[in-house]
Design a protein around this motif. Structure first.
Motif, PDB file in Angstrom:
ATOM      1  N   ALA A 172       9.894  -4.013   5.109  1.00  0.00           N
ATOM      2  CA  ALA A 172       8.745  -4.727   4.535  1.00  0.00           C
ATOM      3  C   ALA A 172       8.074  -3.868   3.468  1.00  0.00           C
ATOM      4  O   ALA A 172       7.587  -4.370   2.452  1.00  0.00           O
ATOM      5  N   TRP A 173       8.046  -2.553   3.702  1.00  0.00           N
ATOM      6  CA  TRP A 173       7.474  -1.638   2.701  1.00  0.00           C
ATOM      7  C   TRP A 173       8.286  -1.680   1.404  1.00  0.00           C
ATOM      8  O   TRP A 173       7.728  -1.831   0.315  1.00  0.00           O
ATOM      9  N   ASP A 174       9.612  -1.582   1.543  1.00  0.00           N
ATOM     10  CA  ASP A 174      10.468  -1.587   0.353  1.00  0.00           C
ATOM     11  C   ASP A 174      10.299  -2.880  -0.432  1.00  0.00           C
ATOM     12  O   ASP A 174      10.195  -2.860  -1.662  1.00  0.00           O
ATOM     13  N   ALA A 175      10.238  -3.986   0.292  1.00  0.00           N
ATOM     14  CA  ALA A 175      10.075  -5.287  -0.370  1.00  0.00           C
ATOM     15  C   ALA A 175       8.715  -5.350  -1.067  1.00  0.00           C
ATOM     16  O   ALA A 175       8.597  -5.850  -2.190  1.00  0.00           O
ATOM     17  N   ALA A 176       7.708  -4.814  -0.401  1.00  0.00           N
ATOM     18  CA  ALA A 176       6.357  -4.836  -0.977  1.00  0.00           C
ATOM     19  C   ALA A 176       6.322  -4.011  -2.261  1.00  0.00           C
ATOM     20  O   ALA A 176       5.789  -4.457  -3.278  1.00  0.00           O
ATOM     21  N   VAL A 177       6.902  -2.824  -2.228  1.00  0.00           N
ATOM     22  CA  VAL A 177       6.864  -1.966  -3.426  1.00  0.00           C
ATOM     23  C   VAL A 177       7.581  -2.653  -4.584  1.00  0.00           C
ATOM     24  O   VAL A 177       7.108  -2.614  -5.726  1.00  0.00           O
ATOM     25  N   GLU A 178       8.672  -3.327  -4.271  1.00  0.00           N
ATOM     26  CA  GLU A 178       9.381  -4.034  -5.340  1.00  0.00           C
ATOM     27  C   GLU A 178       8.489  -5.116  -5.955  1.00  0.00           C
ATOM     28  O   GLU A 178       8.412  -5.256  -7.179  1.00  0.00           O
ATOM     29  N   ARG A 179       7.812  -5.866  -5.100  1.00  0.00           N
ATOM     30  CA  ARG A 179       6.871  -6.887  -5.593  1.00  0.00           C
ATOM     31  C   ARG A 179       5.745  -6.258  -6.400  1.00  0.00           C
ATOM     32  O   ARG A 179       5.370  -6.727  -7.470  1.00  0.00           O
ATOM     33  N   TRP A 180       5.215  -5.168  -5.874  1.00  0.00           N
ATOM     34  CA  TRP A 180       4.059  -4.523  -6.494  1.00  0.00           C
ATOM     35  C   TRP A 180       4.392  -3.964  -7.879  1.00  0.00           C
ATOM     36  O   TRP A 180       3.524  -3.868  -8.744  1.00  0.00           O
ATOM     37  N   ARG A 181       5.655  -3.587  -8.069  1.00  0.00           N
ATOM     38  CA  ARG A 181       6.025  -3.027  -9.379  1.00  0.00           C
ATOM     39  C   ARG A 181       5.883  -4.062 -10.502  1.00  0.00           C
ATOM     40  O   ARG A 181       5.772  -3.707 -11.668  1.00  0.00           O
ATOM     41  N   ALA A 182       5.903  -5.326 -10.153  1.00  0.00           N
ATOM     42  CA  ALA A 182       5.735  -6.378 -11.178  1.00  0.00           C
ATOM     43  C   ALA A 182       4.262  -6.587 -11.540  1.00  0.00           C
ATOM     44  O   ALA A 182       3.945  -7.343 -12.447  1.00  0.00           O
ATOM     45  N   LEU A 183       3.376  -5.897 -10.824  1.00  0.00           N
ATOM     46  CA  LEU A 183       1.935  -6.087 -11.044  1.00  0.00           C
ATOM     47  C   LEU A 183       1.459  -5.225 -12.208  1.00  0.00           C
ATOM     48  O   LEU A 183       0.856  -4.170 -12.029  1.00  0.00           O
ATOM     49  N   ARG A 184       1.792  -5.655 -13.400  1.00  0.00           N
ATOM     50  CA  ARG A 184       1.306  -4.965 -14.584  1.00  0.00           C
ATOM     51  C   ARG A 184       1.105  -6.009 -15.672  1.00  0.00           C
ATOM     52  O   ARG A 184       1.677  -7.088 -15.622  1.00  0.00           O
ATOM     53  N   THR A 185       0.270  -5.666 -16.628  1.00  0.00           N
ATOM     54  CA  THR A 185       0.052  -6.582 -17.746  1.00  0.00           C
ATOM     55  C   THR A 185       1.302  -6.614 -18.612  1.00  0.00           C
ATOM     56  O   THR A 185       1.812  -5.567 -19.016  1.00  0.00           O
ATOM     57  N   ASP A 186       1.830  -7.825 -18.854  1.00  0.00           N
ATOM     58  CA  ASP A 186       3.051  -7.965 -19.649  1.00  0.00           C
ATOM     59  C   ASP A 186       2.809  -7.511 -21.086  1.00  0.00           C
ATOM     60  O   ASP A 186       1.704  -7.670 -21.616  1.00  0.00           O
ATOM     61  N   ASP A 187       3.858  -6.989 -21.701  1.00  0.00           N
ATOM     62  CA  ASP A 187       3.771  -6.682 -23.138  1.00  0.00           C
ATOM     63  C   ASP A 187       3.432  -7.977 -23.870  1.00  0.00           C
ATOM     64  O   ASP A 187       4.007  -9.020 -23.569  1.00  0.00           O
ATOM     65  N   GLY A 188       2.490  -7.899 -24.776  1.00  0.00           N
ATOM     66  CA  GLY A 188       2.146  -9.093 -25.555  1.00  0.00           C
ATOM     67  C   GLY A 188       1.053  -9.946 -24.923  1.00  0.00           C
ATOM     68  O   GLY A 188       0.584 -10.895 -25.547  1.00  0.00           O
ATOM     69  N   ALA A 189       0.648  -9.631 -23.700  1.00  0.00           N
ATOM     70  CA  ALA A 189      -0.452 -10.397 -23.087  1.00  0.00           C
ATOM     71  C   ALA A 189      -1.753  -9.983 -23.775  1.00  0.00           C
ATOM     72  O   ALA A 189      -1.940  -8.812 -24.104  1.00  0.00           O
ATOM     73  N   ALA A 190      -2.645 -10.929 -23.977  1.00  0.00           N
ATOM     74  CA  ALA A 190      -3.865 -10.636 -24.734  1.00  0.00           C
ATOM     75  C   ALA A 190      -5.066 -10.499 -23.806  1.00  0.00           C
ATOM     76  O   ALA A 190      -5.265 -11.317 -22.905  1.00  0.00           O
ATOM     77  N   PHE A 191      -5.840  -9.472 -24.023  1.00  0.00           N
ATOM     78  CA  PHE A 191      -7.141  -9.342 -23.370  1.00  0.00           C
ATOM     79  C   PHE A 191      -8.175 -10.012 -24.267  1.00  0.00           C
ATOM     80  O   PHE A 191      -8.008 -10.073 -25.487  1.00  0.00           O
ATOM     81  N   ASP A 192      -9.272 -10.467 -23.677  1.00  0.00           N
ATOM     82  CA  ASP A 192     -10.317 -11.038 -24.513  1.00  0.00           C
ATOM     83  C   ASP A 192     -10.946  -9.967 -25.399  1.00  0.00           C
ATOM     84  O   ASP A 192     -11.454 -10.256 -26.476  1.00  0.00           O
TER      85      ASP A 192
END
Ligand code: SF4
Lengths: 473, 191
Positions: free
Chosen positions: A257-277
């Protein structure tokens, strides 16, 4: 899918319903509860005949009004009033099957210190508490924010909140901090720059090499004070530093469950090209040890600087606020802060009472003595921090110096438990608010890092910790 | 919640920015387990100054408080909204509000009105010229006006759901619990 910010990703994953012209129904993964802002919420449930929907997602602790003197039989009338709240919390938790870290628990401590410590704070989750410094948990890449008591009742009953999407604000801080400059100095410099309403209506994402370079405790210190810039929340994308901190903690996932969680968590970043206000940038190399001299955390200057003059302030509202603050603080425009005598030092709070903070303070105080006439309080953020500090002998350092080594709690950060300043007294505090009377009616607070606070304790004056000789006398 | 439609009242002016919730209700008054009686401690510490505007003759009757920018910043304590309501206030006019305070106010039938700089200054000037001047807040029309001055009518923004809840006295928790099936569905998909 269009590029999204970290906030967008967490938001999207938690929207239960979104009707036109209505706020979203947002699911809450973790609800933290303490004694001061919850009694009326539980009373509301009772009136409606409702139960707590997810006691398994609700965790409570006692922190705001607990005594911090060992074995304190209630001597202070303020503490006596707080006792009723502690009893009410215990009764509410037992009635609804909520885990409570009470005064006998080895896990008791300030709510924002124990959540991460126990591994309850997970990347990508939504976390709320009836406390504005819930933003602390954003250090793990969670969407974490403070709510009022009506909303506490909502979450207890529905495990959801009605929420409007916030604007996004990127705070990009690059560069390497100079020696003696801590996370606290970084966030005080930020608030001095953007102001106490600089992030109102926004969720902040902190980015940049200076943020990446902070350990988890430093990241928590920064996210903790997001609310002092008015932000709803502050967050930092999780990375290996985050995962290393969480691994093996009591409520962190284990095994596969830890390994699966870390894999999911690695996607938690702002995508290149995403705009902040909006984006604001700071150069970490330019930041000096900071001190907040006024009556809100945005009135901060480098410790070596002079008190600013209201006359130099263009905005009429700001000018009046600064003028009033200087009168309250007994300061004159143009005077230096270095060398100013102080009465009390408070090392504690959810901003700066973790083990790294205590190590910083101990490094300065080791082999030195608290100056005559100064009261220095060291209040660990939790029982776990206290145990760790004692295992490292930090308690001896503080006690040998003549400081008080207290039991965990909010203590003089909010002055509800009898630990407070007397009218007119000056304190250097590692907490987060220097509002008028925050640390006791008439008390005057300078906010600073644990290094600066410890330096003030041993000199009795506002002192640049970098100027203390490496080897004490 | 008591519905809010229109209100006409004298005003009390606290001409300061960044009034935080620690000022509105100091922490030592947060030790109760209910909401009653907090109005007695509203601005307890600033109130020691005899010139404090809340002590002025007639201030007890005012239902509208006027403050500067960023009113209610800081601590999330809903006690700040409870104390203002307990003291008799039904609306706060400011340049802007702290986010959590604004939410707390709405849930207690206390209307937060954010006015632009010009409109805000006109309200303060009207009160300075005549302490008994009446200010009218019309939520359905989203307008603030000053009695006796036909040129003084100012629009204000408020989000549609907050407006709907205030006008109709909607119980937000009741509305939220109406999503029971969708909440259960979300929990099934995200165990
Ligand atoms: S330490 Fe201070 S700021 Fe943190 S939760 Fe306690 S009272 Fe609030």
């Amino acid at each position: 899918m269009a590029p999204r910010t970290l906030y967008d990703k967490i938001w999207d994953a938690h929207v239960v319903a979104q009707e036109p012209d209505r706020p979203a129904v947002l699911y809450i993964d973790l609800h933290l509860v303490h004694e001061v802002t919850s009694p009326q919420a539980f009373a509301g449930l009772r009136t409606r005949g409702l139960r707590v929907r997810r006691p398994d997602r609700t965790f409570a602790t006692m922190d705001h009004s607990v005594p911090t003197r060992r074995g304190l039989a209630v001597v202070d009338p303020a503490a006596a009033a707080g006792e009723a709240q502690l009893r009410t919390l215990a009764a509410n938790c037992s009635e609804h099957g909520i885990t409570l870290y009470d005064m006998n628990s080895p896990h008791q401590g300030i709510v924002h210190v124990i959540g991460p410590e126990l591994g309850l704070t997970h990347p990508g989750s939504t976390i709320v508490c009836g406390d504005s410094h819930t933003s602390t948990h954003g250090a793990f890449g969670a969407l974490a924010f403070g709510i009022g008591t009506s909303e506490v009742e909502h979450v207890l009953a529905a495990q959801c909140l009605l929420q409007q999407r916030a604007r996004t604000l990127e705070i990009r801080i690059d560069g390497t901090r100079a020696p003696g400059v801590t996370a606290k100095d970084v966030v005080l410099a930020l608030i001095a720059q953007i102001g106490v309403a600089g992030a109102t209506g926004c969720v902040i994402e902190y980015t940049g090499s200076a943020i990446r370079g902070l350990d988890m405790e430093g990241r928590m210190t920064v996210c903790n004070m997001s609310i002092e810039a008015g932000a709803r929340a502050g967050m930092i994308a999780p990375d290996d530093t985050t995962f290393a901190y969480l691994a093996g903690r009591e409520h962190a996932p284990r095994g596969a469950a830890w390994d699966a969680a870390v894999e999911r968590w690695r996607a938690l970043r702002t995508d290149d090209g995403a705009a902040f206000d909006r984006t604001v940038t700071l150069d970490a190399r330019a930041i000096e040890p900071m001190i907040a001299f006024g009556t809100h955390p945005g009135m901060g200057i480098a410790i070596t600087a002079r008190v600013p003059s209201p006359d130099a302030t263009a905005d009429a509202g700001q000018r009046a606020a600064l003028d009033r603050a200087l009168r309250y603080m007994g300061l004159s425009p143009g005077e230096p802060l270095l060398g100013r005598p102080i009465d009390t030092v408070f090392i504690g709070s959810c901003t700066n009472a973790r083990i790294g903070d205590l190590r910083d303070a101990a490094r300065v105080m080791a082999g030195r003595k608290v100056a005559a006439g100064v009261q220095a309080l060291v209040v660990p953020g939790s029982r776990a921090v206290k145990r760790q500090a004692e295992a490292e002998g930090l308690d001896r350092v503080f006690l040998d110096a003549g400081a008080e080594w207290r039991e965990p709690g909010c203590s003089m950060c909010i002055a509800m438990n009898g630990d407070r300043l007397e009218p007119g007294q000056y304190a250097v505090s590692t907490s987060n608010r220097n509002f008028e009377g925050r640390q006791g009616p008439g008390g005057r607070t300078f906010l600073a890092s644990p290094l600066t606070a410890a330096a003030a304790a041993v000199t009795g004056r506002i002192t640049d910790a970098r100027t203390l000789t490496q080897e004490p006398r | 919640m008591t519905p809010f439609t229109t209100l006409e009242s004298t005003v009390v002016v606290l001409p300061l920015d960044d009034i935080d919730t620690d000022q509105i209700i100091p922490a030592r008054f947060l030790q109760g387990t209910d909401k009653v009686g907090l109005g007695d401690h509203l601005f307890a510490d600033c109130g020691r100054n005899p010139d404090f505007p809340l002590h002025a003759i007639g201030a007890r009757l005012a239902k509208i408080l006027v403050a500067g920018a960023n009113f209610g910043c800081g601590s999330s304590r809903e006690h700040a909204a409870w104390a203002l309501v307990d003291r008799g206030f039904r609306a706060v006019i400011a340049r802007s509000f702290g986010d959590i305070f604004r939410q707390n106010a709405i849930k207690n039938g206390l209307l937060p009105v954010a006015l632009d700089a010009d409109a805000h200054a006109r309200v303060i000037a009207a009160r300075a010229a005549d302490p008994r001047c009446f200010v009218r807040v019309d939520l359905p029309a989203q307008r603030v006006s000053i009695a006796g001055d036909p040129t003084a009518s100012f629009g204000f923004a408020i989000d549609r759901f907050a407006r709907h809840c205030l006008i109709n006295g909607v119980d937000e928790l009741g509305y939220l619990l109406g999503f029971e099936d969708r909440i259960t569905d979300h929990e099934r998909r995200h165990p």
